[in-house]
Write a protein that holds these residues in place. Structure first.
Motif: not given
Length: 239
Positions: A71-77, A99-103, A81-93
């Motif tokens: 949240l609170n992402i700077p204006s104009g930016e 105005t639109n937070p990332a979850f 945000v990405s989640i990685f497992n223990a093997q450092q593989q991306e599993i969610a992004q």
């Protein structure tokens, strides 16, 4: 013989954060430098200079849903945000803006160190204004992990099962042992507001034999006469 299963769906509840807010600690620009944080703790950080990537790590000890809230992402930016497992593989992004937070969220079944990365989309901009990141973990659905026939949770006729459909795309499988001819019924109630969920019965060959959809005011109800003994399955998902 008529035999009934009843499923009650629980909402995903997040308790208010009780931990003191914390600032990011640089350098944290890679997996090896990932900053250790606690669940429910709000972290303030900045993507500065251009190309900066902020890595954080959390410890998972039990199955549950891991969610990163940016949240609170700077204006104009535009940040992602990405989640990685223990093997450092991306599993969610997921990406977001002012105005639109990332979850992003993901059901995780294996214990270990998981990572969260925050960066500007494209890595070609920067801002000294701070974002806010909170990583939360929901282990309230004790039936997980049961996202496939192979991992189906064994249940008994007459049981009331309380569970939730969370993370995004979650499917919950249950297995039931049938020993004599009869009618299997499954009632899906307490469906969350503004959601449509489906309940499906599968035979021992994992073929769908009955299904129905429901919502908060119309529970889903399925039944089917079965003549052959064996292991049958019930699957619940969001339609």
């Amino acid at each position: 013989m008529r035999q009934i299963l009843r499923f009650c769906l629980l909402p995903f509840l997040s308790l208010p954060a009780l931990l003191v807010a914390q600032n990011e600690v640089e350098p944290n620009n890679g997996f090896a430098q990932a900053q250790s944080i606690s669940f429910d703790q709000t972290i303030s950080g900045a993507i500065d200079p251009t190309g900066d990537e902020d890595f954080y790590q959390v410890q998972v000890t039990t199955p549950g849903v891991l969610e990163a809230r940016l949240l609170n992402i700077p204006s104009g930016e535009n940040y992602e945000v990405s989640i990685f497992n223990a093997q450092q593989q991306e599993i969610a992004q997921q990406s977001g803006n002012e105005t639109n937070p990332a979850f992003p969220n993901r059901l995780v079944c294996m214990p270990g160190t998981y990572f969260v990365k925050v960066n500007e989309v494209g890595n070609n901009s920067s801002s000294s204004s701070q974002y806010q990141l909170t990583v939360v973990f929901d282990a309230s659905d004790i039936q997980e992990c049961n996202n496939s026939f192979d991992d189906a949770t064994p249940v008994s006729f007459g049981a009331v099962i309380s569970a939730s459909i969370f993370d995004t795309g979650d499917r919950d499988y249950y297995s039931i042992n049938v020993t004599e001819p009869g009618v299997i019924e499954a009632l899906l109630a307490d469906i969350p507001n503004n959601r449509t969920y489906r309940v499906t019965i599968f035979n021992s060959l994992q073929q769908a034999i009955s299904d129905d959809a429901g919502n908060e005011t119309n529970p889903a109800f399925v039944n089917r006469l079965v003549c052959d003994p064996g292991l049958y399955y019930v699957m619940i998902n969001e339609r």
